[in-house]
Design an enzyme around this catalytic site. Structure first.
Site, short mmCIF file in Angstrom:
data_model
loop_
_atom_site.label_atom_id
_atom_site.label_comp_id
_atom_site.label_asym_id
_atom_site.label_seq_id
_atom_site.Cartn_x
_atom_site.Cartn_y
_atom_site.Cartn_z
N ASP A 182 13.17 31.03 12.24
CA ASP A 182 13.51 31.97 12.75
C ASP A 182 14.62 30.68 14.25
O ASP A 182 13.87 30.25 15.12
CB ASP A 182 13.32 33.45 12.87
CG ASP A 182 13.00 33.47 12.26
OD1 ASP A 182 13.64 33.96 11.01
OD2 ASP A 182 11.74 34.31 11.90
N ASP A 225 14.25 37.51 14.03
CA ASP A 225 12.88 38.90 14.25
C ASP A 225 12.17 38.93 15.01
O ASP A 225 12.44 38.80 16.03
CB ASP A 225 11.81 37.95 13.07
CG ASP A 225 12.11 37.38 11.76
OD1 ASP A 225 12.96 37.68 11.03
OD2 ASP A 225 10.86 37.18 11.39
N ARG A 278 20.76 42.79 5.44
CA ARG A 278 19.92 42.80 6.54
C ARG A 278 20.52 42.88 7.68
O ARG A 278 19.84 41.47 8.98
CB ARG A 278 18.43 42.05 6.88
CG ARG A 278 17.46 41.59 5.47
CD ARG A 278 16.78 40.49 5.47
NE ARG A 278 15.67 40.43 4.32
CZ ARG A 278 14.89 39.91 4.47
NH1 ARG A 278 14.56 38.73 5.17
NH2 ARG A 278 14.07 39.73 2.78
#
EC number: 4.2.2.2
Length: 404
Positions: A182, A225, A278
């Site tokens: 990420d 994240d 998301r």
């Protein structure tokens, strides 16, 4: 020594007589020389570097100050990965301000050759009590991840971060290709402020993926994240663009023992532009999202809009005065097309106040997902302005790096 730059200092050890005048002595010096990368102190180039989080969950329980208390010897200016690593100084938790004055290639210009090589070189750990701030529009990171793990009190401001490209995705039967890495990871960490940061797929957009084993060869994971019991996080004035699975809060339905009562995150005045889903998806956490702008297209060739808010296991979300501009929306399961901005993943708590969808008010609380109203008290001061098209345009133009 010019104190505005990073430098490598050679520490020389000699024995006996002077090295001058003899080749053998010179050879001895070279043989015993140790090259030690150190960071040189620099002047403070922006007072923004000493600011603390001013609203959102990051202000709670002592607040988030990053490196605001850094001594003059702990203020740096960096423009290469070697300089950046030297300024971070491993796990050193003394307050520090790192000013990014150039585009930093985390790979150092050397391509990753395998999963293990990428894991070893691309994940840059950020220690506690650190502010990393870009200067003007120069602060950029490519080919790696900023990992805020097991620490406390970190600020990331005015940065452009290109989502890393996995050089060795793994294949799962029935699920296709899956990527790691990420752009930013907040893991087992409390008190983080992400402000005026742009995260984008940049040079490799999803429409450029090739095909392997008859499946799309996916090489991107997430933009951000926030997981494993992280807490007190504010994400503000930032721009998330050109990405599919964007922000995950809580990584597993089975991590309640660590996540329950934590993962408290505020999103305000951010722009989510041409991202698929998301923004965020939340498990166990409590999310407050206000005055954000969401722009998408269900028919986009690379980043097909799917939903904005994903309410997962034991997750809760309060939405206030957000603006959604979504092209080609469609009804889902007989519900109005406007309801597609929310998706229920076993979550039970969601409320919206005053948001607009494609320029008009809409009651997202009446979509029939069976949600209970968000009733927890917001403990910090904030101002959710009445959302209008004009305000949405202002939020959009101010979001991201280079706007601080």
């Amino acid at each position: 020594m010019n104190n505005s730059r990073m430098s490598s200092v050679s520490t020389q050890k000699t024995t006996g007589r002077s090295a001058l005048g003899t080749k053998s002595a010179l050879a001895a010096i070279i043989a015993t020389t140790m090259m030690v990368s150190v960071a040189s102190a620099a002047s403070l180039q922006t007072t923004k570097a000493t600011e603390a989080a001013s609203t959102g969950w990051a202000t709670q329980s002592g607040g988030t100050t990053g490196g605001a208390k850094a001594s003059s010897s702990k203020i740096y200016a960096v423009k290469s990965i070697s300089e950046f690593k030297a300024a971070l100084n491993g796990t050193d938790s003394s307050p520090k301000i790192i000013q990014v004055t150039g585009a930093i290639d985390i790979s150092g210009g050397k391509a990753y050759t395998s999963f293990d090589d990428q894991k070893a070189r691309s994940q840059i750990s950020i220690p506690s009590n650190t502010t990393i701030i870009g200067i003007g529009n120069k602060g950029k990171f490519t080919n790696g991840s900023l990992v805020v793990k097991g620490v406390s009190n970190v600020i990331l401001r005015n940065l452009y971060i290109e989502t890393p490209v996995d050089v060795a995705p793994h294949y799962e039967e029935g699920d296709g290709w899956n990527a790691e890495w990420d752009a930013v990871v907040i893991d087992s960490t409390d008190h983080v402020w992400v402000d005026h940061v742009t995260i984008s797929d940049g040079s490799l957009t999803d429409d450029k993926y090739t095909t392997k084993n008859g499946e799309k060869y996916v090489q991107h994971d997430g933009s951000l994240d926030i997981k494993r019991g992280s807490d007190y996080v504010t994400v503000s004035n930032s721009r998330f663009e050109l990405h599919d699975k964007t922000i995950l809060i809580g990584h597993s339905d089975n991590n309640g023992s660590q996540d329950a009562g934590k993962l408290r995150v505020t999103f305000h005045n951010n722009l989510f532009d041409r991202v698929g889903e998301r923004t965020p998806r939340v498990r166990f956490g409590s999310v407050h999202a206000y005055n954000n702008v969401y722009v998408g297209d269900v028919n986009h060739k690379a980043y097909r809009y799917q939903y904005s808010f994903g309410i997962g296991t034991s997750g809760s979300l309060l939405s206030e005065s957000n603006a959604f501009t979504i092209d080609n929306m469609k009804k889902i399961s007989g519900r109005d097309k406007e309801c597609s901005v929310v998706k229920a993943f076993n979550g039970k708590i969601f409320s919206d106040k005053g948001s607009i969808i494609n320029g008009a008010s809409y009651n997202l609380n009446g979509c029939g997902f069976g949600f209970s109203a968000y009733s927890a008290k917001i403990p910090y001061k904030y101002s959710a302005q009445t959302i209008t098209t004009s305000l949405a345009n202002s939020i959009s133009s101010n979001a991201g790096y280079g706007k601080l």
